[in-house]
Every structure is written in structure tokens, then in C-alpha cells.
Design an enzyme around this catalytic site. Structure first.
Site, PDB file in Angstrom:
ATOM      1  N   ALA A  33     -15.181  23.072 -36.199  1.00  0.00           N
ATOM      2  CA  ALA A  33     -14.807  23.202 -34.790  1.00  0.00           C
ATOM      3  C   ALA A  33     -13.386  23.737 -34.631  1.00  0.00           C
ATOM      4  O   ALA A  33     -12.673  23.990 -35.609  1.00  0.00           O
ATOM      5  CB  ALA A  33     -14.952  21.847 -34.098  1.00  0.00           C
ATOM      6  N   HIS A  34     -12.975  23.895 -33.359  1.00  0.00           N
ATOM      7  CA  HIS A  34     -11.682  24.500 -33.075  1.00  0.00           C
ATOM      8  C   HIS A  34     -10.516  23.644 -33.553  1.00  0.00           C
ATOM      9  O   HIS A  34     -10.576  22.427 -33.559  1.00  0.00           O
ATOM     10  CB  HIS A  34     -11.547  24.823 -31.572  1.00  0.00           C
ATOM     11  CG  HIS A  34     -11.696  23.639 -30.661  1.00  0.00           C
ATOM     12  ND1 HIS A  34     -11.812  23.774 -29.308  1.00  0.00           N
ATOM     13  CD2 HIS A  34     -11.757  22.316 -30.894  1.00  0.00           C
ATOM     14  CE1 HIS A  34     -11.926  22.587 -28.744  1.00  0.00           C
ATOM     15  NE2 HIS A  34     -11.889  21.693 -29.697  1.00  0.00           N
ATOM     16  N   ASN A  35      -9.466  24.345 -33.997  1.00  0.00           N
ATOM     17  CA  ASN A  35      -8.200  23.738 -34.433  1.00  0.00           C
ATOM     18  C   ASN A  35      -8.304  22.962 -35.743  1.00  0.00           C
ATOM     19  O   ASN A  35      -7.327  22.300 -36.132  1.00  0.00           O
ATOM     20  CB  ASN A  35      -7.610  22.803 -33.360  1.00  0.00           C
ATOM     21  CG  ASN A  35      -7.426  23.489 -32.034  1.00  0.00           C
ATOM     22  OD1 ASN A  35      -7.257  24.703 -31.958  1.00  0.00           O
ATOM     23  ND2 ASN A  35      -7.487  22.712 -30.960  1.00  0.00           N
ATOM     24  N   GLN A  73     -10.282  29.339 -24.868  1.00  0.00           N
ATOM     25  CA  GLN A  73      -9.953  29.185 -26.281  1.00  0.00           C
ATOM     26  C   GLN A  73      -9.200  30.442 -26.721  1.00  0.00           C
ATOM     27  O   GLN A  73      -9.804  31.504 -26.908  1.00  0.00           O
ATOM     28  CB  GLN A  73     -11.224  29.005 -27.107  1.00  0.00           C
ATOM     29  CG  GLN A  73     -12.144  27.893 -26.592  1.00  0.00           C
ATOM     30  CD  GLN A  73     -11.599  26.504 -26.854  1.00  0.00           C
ATOM     31  OE1 GLN A  73     -11.585  26.040 -27.993  1.00  0.00           O
ATOM     32  NE2 GLN A  73     -11.154  25.822 -25.809  1.00  0.00           N
TER      33      GLN A  73
END
EC number: 2.3.1.191
Length: 352
Positions: free
Chosen positions: A256-258, A215
Site C-alpha cells: 500500500a501507499h507510503n 495521492q
């Protein structure tokens, strides 16, 4: 043991001052010198207390008010007891909150937990970090290499700011919070225990089981954002996780990511937003909302509490249920199920 006073009023205000500051209309000018030194709910009130009454269902509280002054809409003004200063405002709760911020500024914006100013000798600040004059770094805090902390920002005890992170001015990072791989704007409040910038939940199937996907993105938090206690904001996988200006996020929320969240959104506690979701501006999410990954939530949408979303939500619409759908459709289905249940119960009763 004496009862501690955690929040003392900044000073005494008069009803006349409150009227001028909030743009309210003081119904009886003879009440302009009534003293206001406290806030209270309308059901309790109290001496020297300001209360507000809003909404038709609360109008019944007006005749029995025990308070120094009340903020209310014009249609309620004649129902207040004699001796209570009546301040007419089209949005009483908003005016009440404004007065609250004046009376109790420490409750509105967190401050240092100790009496220390500047950089505590008991904090660890890397020699390559840049801390502007006027920032407060409290005991036990850790500021990593190349990090930057703006003037007026408070880093509370045992908070950790990772390498190269940038935090703007007049912000707050609460006790025990950790921030890494993040760029944070001005006047951002991050409450205790929050985790910002840890790696997202990225794995791919491998011969021996799940294998980690690196990540390498960041978290970007724009000005005037507030993030609640023990909320987590994962950094992006390759692009950034972004939280837009003025957005307010409650405790125990997972982002969460993005994920990209727009401006002036409200996200209530226990909500979970999966990876790569895009949320528009002015979106409201009730408590416990769950969003599947890669969804788009249009600007101005309202998501009902405890709803689960597996499809996009158009701008301005109100959705709820599990799985979520337009609220009108969800309510029709609930009504139909209730009618079917009653019909079946009546049929079973007849067979008895």
C-alpha cells in the site's frame, strides 16, 4: 506434435568445472570429466543431471541417487553411489542455484518474448521519451511522454510505461504490466501483470460518503529488486513508497501507499502490507502475511505464514499466529489449547 524444449542448457559443464566455479571440493578427481547438462531434484535425478542434497532428513536420498553429480555437505559425501561425482560444499543449495544460472541463463533472467531487437515498429514510443541503445521495446508496448528506458532493459509486449517514469539498465518489465509515477533502478525484474504506481487507497469521510484523498507521491524501486506477477505497489500519498535494494517480492502481493521496505527482504505470495508500514532490512515474510497500517517491522525479523500483525515486531525476532506474537508464546498457547481439548474429550468420554 513434438515436445518443445523451453530451456536448453547454455553448454555442457564438467564436474571439475563446477567444482572450480562453486568453490566445491570434488571428492574423487577421477570424476572431474563427468558431463553435466541438466538440473534435477535428488528424488528424480537423471543422466547428465546435477542434483543437491542438504539437511539431515534428506540424507536418505544419497544411496539411491541416479545422477551425474551431487552437491552435498561433507558428512554426506561417503553415502553416494559409485560413479556419481560428489561435490562437497557447505551450502549445497546456494551452489546448485549458481550452477543453474550458468546452465539456464534465460530461466534466471527473463528476456524478450519475440525475436525483435531495439524498438518494435509495432510499439508506441512517445517522441519525447528516451530509449537508450540496447533496450528492447516489444510489439504493443507503450512508452509515455518523457519516460526513460535504460540500455539492456526489455519492455515486453503490451506493457505500459507512464509519463516521466525512469527505468534503469538491464531490467525487465513483463507482458501486460503497467508502471506509472515510478523511478526504477538497474537490474529490476517486474513480471507480467504487475501494477506499479497506481493511486493508494486513500479516502476520507464526507457528507455523501467516502471522498478521495489525492495521492501525489511516487514509487521508488532500488537496484536488483524483483516483483512477481500481478503484484501491486501503490504510489505514496504525499511521501514515496520505497522498495529497498535486493528485495524479492512474490506474486499476488499488495503493497500500500507510503510503505517503506528495506534491503534484501523476502516477501512471499498473497501477503498484504497496509499503508505507512516500515519494514527493516533482511526481513522474511511467509505466504499470506497481513500487516496492519503504520507498523514497524525490525530488521532481520521473520514473520510466519498466514499470520496477522497488529503490533510492531522487534528486530531479529520470529513472530506468528493470529494475532501475531513471539513464536515461542504462540506455540505455548497452541500446546495449551491442545491439552485442554484432550482433557475435555477424555472427560466427556468418562461421562458416557
Amino acid at each position: 506434435m513434438t515436445d518443445p524444449v523451453f530451456f536448453a542448457p547454455s553448454r555442457r559443464y564438467t564436474a571439475g568445472e563446477v567444482a572450480n566455479l562453486t568453490g566445491s571440493v570434488l571428492v574423487d578427481s577421477g570424476h572431474s570429466d563427468i558431463s553435466i547438462e541438466a538440473l534435477a531434484p535428488a528424488s528424480d535425478g537423471g543422466e547428465n543431471a546435477l542434483v543437491f542434497v542438504d539437511g539431515k532428513r534428506n540424507s536418505a536420498l544419497m544411496p539411491s541417487l541416479r545422477a551425474a553429480a551431487v552437491l552435498c555437505p561433507a558428512e554426506f559425501a561417503g553415502k553416494a553411489p559409485a560413479g556419481v561425482a560428489v561435490l562437497v560444499h557447505p551450502r549445497p543449495q546456494q551452489a546448485f542455484a549458481f550452477v543453474g544460472r550458468l546452465l539456464f541463463p534465460r530461466a534466471a533472467t527473463p528476456g524478450p518474448m519475440t525475436s525483435e531487437t531495439g524498438v518494435s515498429p509495432h510499439a508506441h514510443v512517445d517522441v519525447t521519451a528516451h530509449v537508450e541503445s540496447g533496450a528492447v521495446i516489444e510489439a504493443g508496448a507503450v512508452i509515455g511522454p518523457g519516460a526513460s528506458i535504460g540500455s539492456g532493459t526489455v519492455i515486453a509486449p503490451n506493457a505500459v510505461i507512464g509519463q516521466s517514469c525512469q527505468i534503469g539498465r538491464d531490467g525487465y518489465v513483463g507482458p501486460g504490466a503497467s508502471i506509472q509515477y515510478a523511478l526504477i533502478g538497474n537490474r529490476v525484474i517486474i513480471h507480467g501483470g504487475a501494477r506499479i504506481g497506481q493511486d493508494g487507497f486513500g479516502f476520507v469521510g464526507g457528507a455523501k460518503g467516502p471522498e478521495r484523498v489525492p495521492q501525489i507521491g511516487r514509487v521508488v524501486i532500488q537496484d536488483d529488486v524483483e516483483i512477481g506477477s500481478n503484484t501491486t505497489v501503490d504510489r505514496g500519498a504525499m511521501s514515496d513508497t520505497i522498495i529497498g535494494q535486493g528485495t524479492k517480492i512474490d506474486n499476488l502481493v499488495q503493497i500500500a501507499h507510503n510503505v517503506r521496505i528495506g534491503r534484501n527482504c523476502i516477501i512471499a505470495g498473497l501477503s498484504g502490507i497496509s499503508g505507512s508500514v516500515v519494514v527493516g532490512d533482511n526481513v522474511t515474510m511467509g505466504g499470506g502475511v497481513g500487516l496492519a497500517d503504520h507498523l514497524t517491522i525490525g530488521s532481520g525479523a521473520k514473520l510466519a505464514a498466514r499470520s496477522g500483525f497488529m503490533s510492531n515486531v522487534p528486530a531479529g525476532e520470529i513472530w506468528g499466529g493470529y494475532p501475531a506474537q513471539p513464536m515461542a508464546e504462540a506455540m505455548r498457547e497452541i500446546a495449551m489449547l491442545r491439552r485442554l481439548a484432550r482433557t475435555r474429550k477424555q472427560g466427556e468420554g468418562g461421562n458416557g
